[in-house]
Design a protein around this motif. Structure first.
Motif, PDB file in Angstrom:
ATOM      1  N   GLN A 192       0.735  -1.229  -0.143  1.00 21.76           N
ATOM      2  CA  GLN A 192       0.018   0.323   0.035  1.00 21.76           C
ATOM      3  C   GLN A 192       0.900   1.267   0.091  1.00 21.76           C
ATOM      4  N   TYR A 193       2.093   1.456   0.454  1.00 24.24           N
ATOM      5  CA  TYR A 193       2.734   2.239   0.352  1.00 24.24           C
ATOM      6  C   TYR A 193       3.988   2.244  -0.744  1.00 24.24           C
ATOM      7  N   LEU A 194       4.548   0.869  -1.080  1.00 25.91           N
ATOM      8  CA  LEU A 194       5.275   1.046  -2.327  1.00 25.91           C
ATOM      9  C   LEU A 194       4.834   1.180  -3.416  1.00 25.91           C
ATOM     10  N   LEU A 195       3.942   0.579  -3.803  1.00 26.74           N
ATOM     11  CA  LEU A 195       3.468   0.863  -5.226  1.00 26.74           C
ATOM     12  C   LEU A 195       2.921   2.158  -5.353  1.00 26.74           C
ATOM     13  N   PRO A 196       2.010   3.192  -4.503  1.00 29.50           N
ATOM     14  CA  PRO A 196       2.625   4.651  -5.319  1.00 29.50           C
ATOM     15  C   PRO A 196       3.870   5.108  -5.166  1.00 29.50           C
ATOM     16  N   ILE A 197       4.560   4.375  -4.705  1.00 27.38           N
ATOM     17  CA  ILE A 197       6.156   5.435  -4.842  1.00 27.38           C
ATOM     18  C   ILE A 197       6.658   4.623  -6.327  1.00 27.38           C
ATOM     19  N   LEU A 198       6.191   3.014  -6.263  1.00 27.87           N
ATOM     20  CA  LEU A 198       7.248   2.940  -7.691  1.00 27.87           C
ATOM     21  C   LEU A 198       6.200   3.242  -9.005  1.00 27.87           C
ATOM     22  N   ASP A 199       4.778   3.795  -8.605  1.00 26.15           N
ATOM     23  CA  ASP A 199       4.019   4.336 -10.527  1.00 26.15           C
ATOM     24  C   ASP A 199       4.681   6.131 -10.143  1.00 26.15           C
ATOM     25  N   LEU A 200       5.301   6.494  -8.789  1.00 23.36           N
ATOM     26  CA  LEU A 200       5.574   8.278  -9.595  1.00 23.36           C
ATOM     27  C   LEU A 200       5.211   8.297 -10.877  1.00 23.36           C
ATOM     28  N   LYS A 201       5.450   9.549 -11.323  1.00 24.72           N
ATOM     29  CA  LYS A 201       5.033  10.685 -12.267  1.00 24.72           C
ATOM     30  C   LYS A 201       7.148  10.250 -12.992  1.00 24.72           C
ATOM     31  N   LYS A 208      15.780   4.260 -11.561  1.00 23.16           N
ATOM     32  CA  LYS A 208      16.093   3.041 -10.316  1.00 23.16           C
ATOM     33  C   LYS A 208      15.776   3.049  -9.258  1.00 23.16           C
ATOM     34  N   TYR A 209      14.771   1.659  -9.111  1.00 21.81           N
ATOM     35  CA  TYR A 209      14.160   1.908  -7.566  1.00 21.81           C
ATOM     36  C   TYR A 209      15.112   0.473  -7.132  1.00 21.81           C
ATOM     37  N   TYR A 210      15.725   1.025  -6.013  1.00 26.69           N
ATOM     38  CA  TYR A 210      16.285  -0.024  -4.914  1.00 26.69           C
ATOM     39  C   TYR A 210      15.873  -0.265  -3.471  1.00 26.69           C
ATOM     40  N   LEU A 263       7.218 -11.713  -0.498  1.00 28.49           N
ATOM     41  CA  LEU A 263       6.568 -10.050  -1.495  1.00 28.49           C
ATOM     42  C   LEU A 263       5.016 -10.307  -1.364  1.00 28.49           C
ATOM     43  N   SER A 264       3.761  -9.827  -1.430  1.00 27.33           N
ATOM     44  CA  SER A 264       3.174  -9.384  -2.151  1.00 27.33           C
ATOM     45  C   SER A 264       2.720  -9.870  -3.544  1.00 27.33           C
ATOM     46  N   GLU A 265       1.884 -10.387  -3.775  1.00 26.24           N
ATOM     47  CA  GLU A 265       2.107 -10.810  -5.202  1.00 26.24           C
ATOM     48  C   GLU A 265       2.079  -9.417  -6.648  1.00 26.24           C
ATOM     49  N   ALA A 266       1.716  -8.446  -5.974  1.00 23.59           N
ATOM     50  CA  ALA A 266       1.351  -6.941  -6.808  1.00 23.59           C
ATOM     51  C   ALA A 266       2.721  -6.960  -6.927  1.00 23.59           C
ATOM     52  N   LEU A 267       3.799  -6.805  -5.652  1.00 20.11           N
ATOM     53  CA  LEU A 267       4.878  -6.419  -5.467  1.00 20.11           C
ATOM     54  C   LEU A 267       6.012  -7.233  -5.734  1.00 20.11           C
ATOM     55  N   THR A 268       5.666  -8.472  -6.353  1.00 21.61           N
ATOM     56  CA  THR A 268       6.669  -9.768  -7.042  1.00 21.61           C
ATOM     57  C   THR A 268       6.663  -9.078  -8.142  1.00 21.61           C
ATOM     58  N   ASN A 269       5.452  -9.338  -8.728  1.00 20.81           N
ATOM     59  CA  ASN A 269       5.219  -8.868 -10.958  1.00 20.81           C
ATOM     60  C   ASN A 269       6.100  -7.523 -10.349  1.00 20.81           C
ATOM     61  N   ARG A 270       6.490  -6.145  -9.659  1.00 17.13           N
ATOM     62  CA  ARG A 270       6.861  -5.018 -10.242  1.00 17.13           C
ATOM     63  C   ARG A 270       7.970  -5.592 -10.206  1.00 17.13           C
ATOM     64  N   ILE A 271       9.336  -6.621 -10.257  1.00 18.76           N
ATOM     65  CA  ILE A 271      10.301  -6.703  -9.212  1.00 18.76           C
ATOM     66  C   ILE A 271      11.063  -7.450 -10.632  1.00 18.76           C
ATOM     67  N   ASN A 272      11.477  -6.546 -11.963  1.00 18.42           N
ATOM     68  CA  ASN A 272      12.216  -7.004 -12.839  1.00 18.42           C
ATOM     69  C   ASN A 272      13.490  -7.045 -12.868  1.00 18.42           C
ATOM     70  N   ASN A 273      14.412  -6.226 -11.821  1.00 22.79           N
ATOM     71  CA  ASN A 273      15.911  -6.526 -11.691  1.00 22.79           C
ATOM     72  C   ASN A 273      16.363  -5.809 -12.935  1.00 22.79           C
ATOM     73  N   GLU A 274      15.807  -5.035 -12.936  1.00 20.08           N
ATOM     74  CA  GLU A 274      16.262  -3.696 -14.199  1.00 20.08           C
ATOM     75  C   GLU A 274      15.613  -2.225 -13.366  1.00 20.08           C
TER      76      GLU A 274
END
Length: 369
Positions: free
Chosen positions: A17-26, A34-36, A46-57
């Motif tokens: 609920q906190y990390l996904l909006p950070i990952l979606d910043l404009k 790059k996010y670390y 990890l939740s499924e939603a966060l797992t799907n956002r990890i791409n190691n790029e």
């Protein structure tokens, strides 16, 4: 002007609920972001939603093999990236979607700056305990971007710094891993390496930080004075001595009482009475402090302020004594990065306490005669 930003978020919980909006910043068009996410919890799932956002790029997850603490965890993030700028964010903040746009504009408009302090808003205090923290100044560094044009350090809840400014400096891992002191230490040392240049305030780059534990009473958290006790030891250029606080006064009275008892110059009743008087003086001083700030007498607020303040101060005393560092008694730290202070710094709070202590001393002299 081409540059890149590494966003470092140390976390134990990794709450979507906190990390996904950070990952979606404009994202600024020409800036590489790059996010670390550094998990200080080796058993994290990890939740499924966060797992799907990890791409190691552009979204990289790093999991510590053991609980290393905030300093070592941030250092792993710094070393993992190579961005021109490093943005530190907490893992439980609520962000405005233009946060990166504001930082990018500042970097482009103020190219000589070594870093920018973002604003961390706190909601209105939901409890009396939270109000006491506000009066104590525990949240002051969060709003420093609104109060000052520049400052010597900022909270890693929302602050960006130029990688070339930090060079080989990292957060010191000599501080307790549960936190306290390492942020101040790091940013002051970076400031020194860059001609003592302050970090520019950027109130437009704002986030919101929730109250810890929803504002519920939690004295243990503000025992972080233990970590802050290392600041004068590791950065003696900023230390000075001041009047003893209540915890230190109690400790000094304990030593004096033992000596007086051995010499048979003081009765146990007098020792106990002085302890009660010290507590009463602290209560009166905090009562006047609350009244001067709020123009009201609120006994619950007085109690909470008195207790949390002394939890913090006792943490400093305890940590100094545990290291047999008796020079830490009465020692204070100028976290504004200044060097000189003539004599003892007086304020209404200290004047009230000193006046009351003067009466106690008169009583002791009269009792001993």
């Amino acid at each position: 002007m081409a540059f890149s930003i590494d966003i470092i978020i140390p976390s134990f919980r990794l709450q979507e609920q906190y990390l996904l909006p950070i990952l979606d910043l404009k994202k600024p068009g020409e800036v590489q972001i790059k996010y670390y996410l550094i998990s200080d919890n080796p058993t994290i799932v990890l939740s499924e939603a966060l797992t799907n956002r990890i791409n190691n790029e552009d979204v990289i997850l790093i999991v510590n093999s053991s609980n290393l603490g905030a300093a070592a965890t941030r250092n792993r993030g710094i070393d993992a990236g190579d961005g021109t700028w490093i943005l530190f964010l907490d893992d439980d903040i609520e962000v405005q979607d233009d946060l990166l746009l504001n930082y990018t504009a500042a970097i482009q408009n103020y190219q000589e700056e070594i870093g920018f302090i973002g604003l961390v808003n706190m909601p209105s205090p939901p409890t009396t305990f939270a109000k006491a923290l506000e009066l104590m100044g525990a949240t002051g560094i969060f709003s420093v971007a609104k109060a000052k044009e520049s400052y010597a350090w900022g909270a890693t809840a929302n602050m960006i710094i130029r990688r070339s400014a930090i060079k080989d400096l990292r957060f010191s891992e000599n501080y307790p891993k549960f936190g306290g002191g390492e942020e101040v230490d790091f940013f002051l040392r970076v400031r020194e390496k860059n001609g003592f240049k302050n970090y520019k305030s950027l109130p437009g780059a704002a986030v919101t930080h929730p109250w810890w534990h929803n504002g519920k009473r939690n004295y243990k958290q503000f025992y972080y004075g233990r970590g802050n006790s290392y600041l004068p030891q590791f950065n003696p250029q900023y230390k000075f001595y001041d009047f003893l606080n209540t915890s230190e006064t109690m400790f000094a009275w304990l030593i004096i009482s033992v000596v007086f008892l051995i010499l048979n110059h003081l009765k146990l009743q007098a020792i106990g009475l002085v302890v009660l008087l010290i507590i009463l003086i602290e209560f009166i001083a905090n009562m006047l402090r609350v009244y001067l700030k709020t123009r009201k007498i609120n006994f619950e607020l007085i109690y909470e302020l008195m207790t949390v303040r002394n939890a913090y101060e006792f943490g400093i005393l305890y940590e100094n004594l545990s290291r047999l560092r008796f020079t830490g008694i009465g020692e204070r730290f100028r976290d504004d990065g200044s060097f000189k202070r003539s004599g003892f710094a007086l304020n209404k709070y200290k004047i009230i306490k000193l006046s009351l202590y003067g009466l106690v001393i008169i009583y002791l002299i009269y009792s001993a005669s």
